[in-house]
Design a protein around this motif. Structure first.
Motif, mmCIF file in Angstrom:
data_model
loop_
_atom_site.group_PDB
_atom_site.id
_atom_site.type_symbol
_atom_site.label_atom_id
_atom_site.label_comp_id
_atom_site.label_asym_id
_atom_site.label_seq_id
_atom_site.Cartn_x
_atom_site.Cartn_y
_atom_site.Cartn_z
ATOM 1 N N ILE A 1 2.288 0.494 -5.431
ATOM 2 C CA ILE A 1 0.952 0.226 -5.174
ATOM 3 C C ILE A 1 0.746 -0.873 -4.404
ATOM 4 C CG2 ILE A 1 -1.141 -0.404 -6.693
ATOM 5 C CD1 ILE A 1 0.187 1.413 -8.970
ATOM 6 N N LEU A 2 1.428 -2.065 -4.587
ATOM 7 C CA LEU A 2 1.022 -3.443 -3.550
ATOM 8 C C LEU A 2 1.306 -2.991 -2.265
ATOM 9 C CD1 LEU A 2 2.672 -5.963 -5.997
ATOM 10 C CD2 LEU A 2 0.286 -5.414 -5.781
ATOM 11 N N LYS A 3 2.351 -1.853 -1.913
ATOM 12 C CA LYS A 3 2.552 -1.657 -0.648
ATOM 13 C C LYS A 3 1.445 -0.508 0.022
ATOM 14 C CE LYS A 3 7.326 -3.121 -0.697
ATOM 15 N NZ LYS A 3 8.662 -2.570 -0.660
ATOM 16 N N GLY A 4 0.600 -0.145 -0.939
ATOM 17 C CA GLY A 4 -0.410 0.809 -0.517
ATOM 18 C C GLY A 4 -0.578 2.172 -1.234
ATOM 19 N N ALA A 5 0.396 2.558 -1.906
ATOM 20 C CA ALA A 5 0.258 3.726 -2.700
ATOM 21 C C ALA A 5 -0.973 3.720 -3.653
ATOM 22 C CB ALA A 5 1.616 4.136 -3.627
ATOM 23 N N LYS A 6 -1.391 4.895 -3.881
ATOM 24 C CA LYS A 6 -2.678 5.022 -4.720
ATOM 25 C C LYS A 6 -2.109 5.676 -6.214
ATOM 26 C CE LYS A 6 -5.862 5.980 -1.306
ATOM 27 N NZ LYS A 6 -7.043 6.982 -0.741
ATOM 28 N N PRO A 7 -2.371 4.995 -7.195
ATOM 29 C CA PRO A 7 -2.018 5.521 -8.539
ATOM 30 C C PRO A 7 -1.833 6.971 -8.701
ATOM 31 C CG PRO A 7 -3.173 3.573 -8.803
ATOM 32 C CD PRO A 7 -3.210 3.776 -7.397
ATOM 33 N N ALA A 8 -3.337 7.581 -8.319
ATOM 34 C CA ALA A 8 -3.363 9.056 -8.636
ATOM 35 C C ALA A 8 -2.384 9.798 -7.782
ATOM 36 C CB ALA A 8 -4.734 9.329 -7.605
#
Length: 328
Positions: free
Chosen positions: A282-289
């Motif tokens: 997530i910190l690298k840009g991925a979305k939780p969804a």
């Protein structure tokens, strides 16, 4: 020609300096991770595995990571307020620790900030996510329930007391996980051709009476469902089970360490380390969804031989051979 070469060297040097500056700026970027705990002692039992994995991934607390920890110390009514306070600090990610209630409080306070839960038994049934494959919204994390888990626990009890025809499931009906886990255990009992009866505990005061009631009903052993209540009372449960000479199987190794006969369940060290990896994504840009909720794949079987000896339980060789860890 000399002036041209000098100019090229200057341009090359400037380019390299720009790359170095960008790399330095990227390296110097700091992230804030907030952690919401329900149970007292999560910072000792679970969080170190999480922080150690983050450290391995390059996030060092006090350097490029600001880690904020808040605990409700076992008081669920404090969770919404603590979650709101943490969200108000605008962390990059909010992590919720053990249990469904912390995850629900984190989701409710979310305000668009990514939420990663560490151990929710039934995240879909509890309304934390839309589905395991497609969580939706801004929440993802790790489930604590795996297919076949309850059947394996029941099998262990059957090996210790093969003559028993009735086993007791000790559970907190207020936990969404309990209904799903009991249904699976019930199916396993039908296959094993033994009877199963539920004994409900909603408060610490009900633990001893309900365990005594299971003994009076003729139960040959106990399956203790894990939830924040039973986890916080693990020493008391283990002590009462030993006093009643009732073999019991628990979900987490912490129960066995507290005097329980044996535990079979998720390797929480591995689970919290995996949680750190999800936070990294997530910190690298991925979305939780877009990050599916993961179910446990690593399990551990712990036997407390001291408890077995004190309670005069005979553990068959098949049990001892399979144990990942033996407490002596």
């Amino acid at each position: 020609m000399t002036d041209r070469r000098s100019s090229m060297k200057i341009l090359a040097g400037a380019a390299l300096l720009g790359i170095a500056r960008r790399a330095s700026a990227q390296k110097a970027k700091s992230f804030t991770i907030a952690y919401l705990a329900l149970l007292p002692g999560e910072d000792r039992n679970f969080v170190p595995n999480f922080l150690h994995r983050l450290d391995q991934l390059g996030y060092v607390d006090g350097h490029n990571l600001h880690f904020i920890y808040r605990s409700a110390d076992g008081r669920p009514e404090l969770l919404p307020g603590l979650a709101s306070d943490l969200i108000g600090m605008k962390p990059d990610v909010l992590v919720t620790g053990f249990g469904t209630l912390a995850a629900k409080a984190g989701k409710a306070a979310g305000d668009g900030i990514p939420v990663v839960f560490m151990a929710v038994g039934d995240p879909v049934g509890a309304g934390v996510v839309a589905s395991l494959a497609r969580p939706g919204g801004n929440v993802t994390g790790l489930s604590d329930l795996a297919a076949g888990l309850q059947g394996n626990r029941l099998q262990l009890l059957c090996e210790i007391v093969p003559a028993a025809s009735l086993f007791a499931a000790v559970l907190n009906p207020g936990t969404p996980y309990a209904a799903l886990a009991y249904k699976e255990l019930e199916a396993a009992a039908q296959v094993a051709k033994v009877k199963l009866r539920a004994f409900e505990v909603r408060s610490p005061e009900q633990i001893a009476p309900q365990l005594e009631a299971s003994k009076a009903a003729g139960a040959g052993g106990l399956v203790i469902f894990e939830d924040p209540l039973t986890f916080s009372q693990r020493s008391e449960i283990a002590a009462v089970a030993s006093r009643l000479r009732l073999p019991a199987v628990y979900g987490y190794r912490e129960f066995a360490e507290a005097g329980g006969l044996m535990s079979y369940g998720t390797d929480h060290g591995a689970q919290w380390r995996r949680g750190a990896e999800i936070v990294d994504l997530i910190l690298k840009g991925a979305k939780p969804a877009d990050i599916p909720v993961e179910q446990p794949t690593t399990f551990e079987f712990v036997v407390n031989l001291r408890t077995a000896r004190a309670s005069n339980f005979t553990l068959p060789p098949t049990i001892m051979i399979r144990a990942d860890d033996i407490i002596e």
